[in-house]
Design a protein around this motif. Structure first.
Motif, PDB file in Angstrom:
ATOM      1  N   ALA A 185      35.049  52.392  47.272  1.00  8.65           N
ATOM      2  CA  ALA A 185      35.641  51.051  47.174  1.00  8.65           C
ATOM      3  C   ALA A 185      35.509  50.322  48.499  1.00  8.65           C
ATOM      4  N   TYR A 186      35.373  49.011  48.397  1.00  7.69           N
ATOM      5  CA  TYR A 186      35.447  48.154  49.580  1.00  7.69           C
ATOM      6  C   TYR A 186      36.595  47.191  49.330  1.00  7.69           C
ATOM      7  N   LEU A 187      37.612  47.257  50.181  1.00  3.34           N
ATOM      8  CA  LEU A 187      38.868  46.555  49.932  1.00  3.34           C
ATOM      9  C   LEU A 187      39.116  45.455  50.948  1.00  3.34           C
ATOM     10  N   CYS A 188      39.562  44.309  50.458  1.00  3.86           N
ATOM     11  CA  CYS A 188      40.033  43.217  51.299  1.00  3.86           C
ATOM     12  C   CYS A 188      41.556  43.172  51.181  1.00  3.86           C
ATOM     13  N   LEU A 189      42.227  43.133  52.318  1.00  6.10           N
ATOM     14  CA  LEU A 189      43.682  43.219  52.332  1.00  6.10           C
ATOM     15  C   LEU A 189      44.248  42.106  53.212  1.00  6.10           C
ATOM     16  N   GLY A 190      45.276  41.431  52.707  1.00  6.38           N
ATOM     17  CA  GLY A 190      45.898  40.373  53.497  1.00  6.38           C
ATOM     18  C   GLY A 190      46.976  39.664  52.695  1.00  6.38           C
ATOM     19  N   TRP A 191      47.436  38.557  53.256  1.00  3.26           N
ATOM     20  CA  TRP A 191      48.492  37.775  52.597  1.00  3.26           C
ATOM     21  C   TRP A 191      47.839  36.795  51.625  1.00  3.26           C
ATOM     22  N   PRO A 192      48.162  36.844  50.339  1.00  6.28           N
ATOM     23  CA  PRO A 192      47.494  35.987  49.351  1.00  6.28           C
ATOM     24  C   PRO A 192      47.842  34.511  49.532  1.00  6.28           C
ATOM     25  N   GLN A 193      46.842  33.660  49.277  1.00 14.50           N
ATOM     26  CA  GLN A 193      47.085  32.222  49.312  1.00 14.50           C
ATOM     27  C   GLN A 193      47.945  31.778  48.140  1.00 14.50           C
ATOM     28  N   GLU A 194      47.774  32.437  47.003  1.00 18.88           N
ATOM     29  CA  GLU A 194      48.506  32.084  45.794  1.00 18.88           C
ATOM     30  C   GLU A 194      49.093  33.343  45.170  1.00 18.88           C
ATOM     31  N   GLU A 195      50.130  33.146  44.368  1.00 16.74           N
ATOM     32  CA  GLU A 195      50.755  34.267  43.670  1.00 16.74           C
ATOM     33  C   GLU A 195      50.632  34.032  42.165  1.00 16.74           C
ATOM     34  N   HIS A 196      50.131  35.025  41.458  1.00  9.71           N
ATOM     35  CA  HIS A 196      49.962  34.903  40.005  1.00  9.71           C
ATOM     36  C   HIS A 196      50.323  36.221  39.336  1.00  9.71           C
ATOM     37  N   ASP A 197      50.884  36.118  38.144  1.00 12.99           N
ATOM     38  CA  ASP A 197      51.163  37.321  37.365  1.00 12.99           C
ATOM     39  C   ASP A 197      50.138  37.516  36.248  1.00 12.99           C
ATOM     40  N   ILE A 198      49.094  36.697  36.255  1.00 14.55           N
ATOM     41  CA  ILE A 198      48.014  36.808  35.277  1.00 14.55           C
ATOM     42  C   ILE A 198      46.714  37.022  36.040  1.00 14.55           C
ATOM     43  N   PRO A 199      45.883  37.970  35.629  1.00 16.07           N
ATOM     44  CA  PRO A 199      44.618  38.214  36.340  1.00 16.07           C
ATOM     45  C   PRO A 199      43.763  36.959  36.437  1.00 16.07           C
ATOM     46  N   GLU A 200      43.058  36.819  37.566  1.00 15.36           N
ATOM     47  CA  GLU A 200      42.227  35.634  37.785  1.00 15.36           C
ATOM     48  C   GLU A 200      41.167  35.481  36.707  1.00 15.36           C
ATOM     49  N   LEU A 201      40.539  36.576  36.301  1.00 11.79           N
ATOM     50  CA  LEU A 201      39.488  36.495  35.288  1.00 11.79           C
ATOM     51  C   LEU A 201      40.046  35.997  33.958  1.00 11.79           C
ATOM     52  N   GLU A 202      41.311  36.302  33.690  1.00 17.62           N
ATOM     53  CA  GLU A 202      41.936  35.799  32.472  1.00 17.62           C
ATOM     54  C   GLU A 202      42.280  34.320  32.625  1.00 17.62           C
TER      55      GLU A 202
END
Length: 219
Positions: A185-202
């Motif tokens: 895996a290659y992981l990006c970690l940090g503070w999100p710009q936005e918060e969502h409870d639904i997956p982005e692809l959905e």
């Protein structure tokens, strides 16, 4: 770790805890857009310590982390992503291609922390227990550790994105790791710009979540 004398063992997880745990699962999203704010080193160290609690075949703990920090290494990973992303786009046509082109599939330009996660396939820890008949359990163990990191990061307000549109052989070579390490895996970690409870692809119409993944056979 010291325990309070008032604690009971094993611990009891009440209904409120279970509800909060469900919230954690719901809000654990694959994050692609990050704020530039740095992640405190103490917090990152704590998360990496928690990973050691992940289950692993034969207690082998085969996960190996590389903190990708140099501009040179990050630029190489970014170039690999761009090439693989172009090739992936070429595999779609029509409306699907337009949707794919509009997806933000990388946090590589923003994430303050980038971690390459490998499986050490030559580790002697665990003495091969459970791996002789199903060697892929080492890989699954690393995936389990990644998911634990995902949950632990989310519980502290951090977001994590898993970048899979990469050439694993070239990234492995660029990071100069031991030959027995395989990129998982290659992981990006940090503070999100936005918060969502639904997956982005959905949210963006790529794929709706279904119940088809829940398959139970009885024999």
């Amino acid at each position: 770790m010291k325990h309070s004398a008032s604690q009971t063992y094993p611990p009891r997880f009440d209904g409120d805890f279970c509800d909060r745990f469900q919230d954690l699962l719901i809000w654990r999203r694959d994050v692609r857009s990050f704020r530039p704010d740095p992640v405190p080193q103490a917090l990152l160290d704590r998360l990496l310590d928690l990973i050691q609690l992940a289950p692993s075949v034969g207690n082998s703990q085969p996960w190996r982390f590389v903190s990708v920090e140099s501009m040179k290494a990050r630029a190489f990973v970014r170039a690999s992503f761009e090439q693989c992303n172009r090739e992936a786009l070429a595999g779609f046509t029509g409306e699907r291609a337009q949707t794919y082109a509009g997806l933000k599939l990388s946090g590589l330009d923003q994430a303050p922390v980038q971690l390459a996660v490998f499986c050490d396939e030559a580790t002697e820890q665990g003495d091969g227990l459970g791996r002789r008949t199903m060697s892929e359990t080492s890989t699954w163990s690393v995936v389990g550790a990644v998911h634990l990191l995902w949950l632990a990061a989310r519980s502290r307000g951090l977001g994590l994105g898993w970048i899979s549109i990469l050439d694993p052989a070239r990234v492995t070579e660029a990071l100069e790791v031991p030959p027995a390490w395989r990129l998982i895996a290659y992981l990006c970690l940090g503070w999100p710009q936005e918060e969502h409870d639904i997956p982005e692809l959905e949210r963006l119409g790529w794929q709706q979540r279904t119940t088809q993944g829940r398959t139970v056979l009885r024999r």
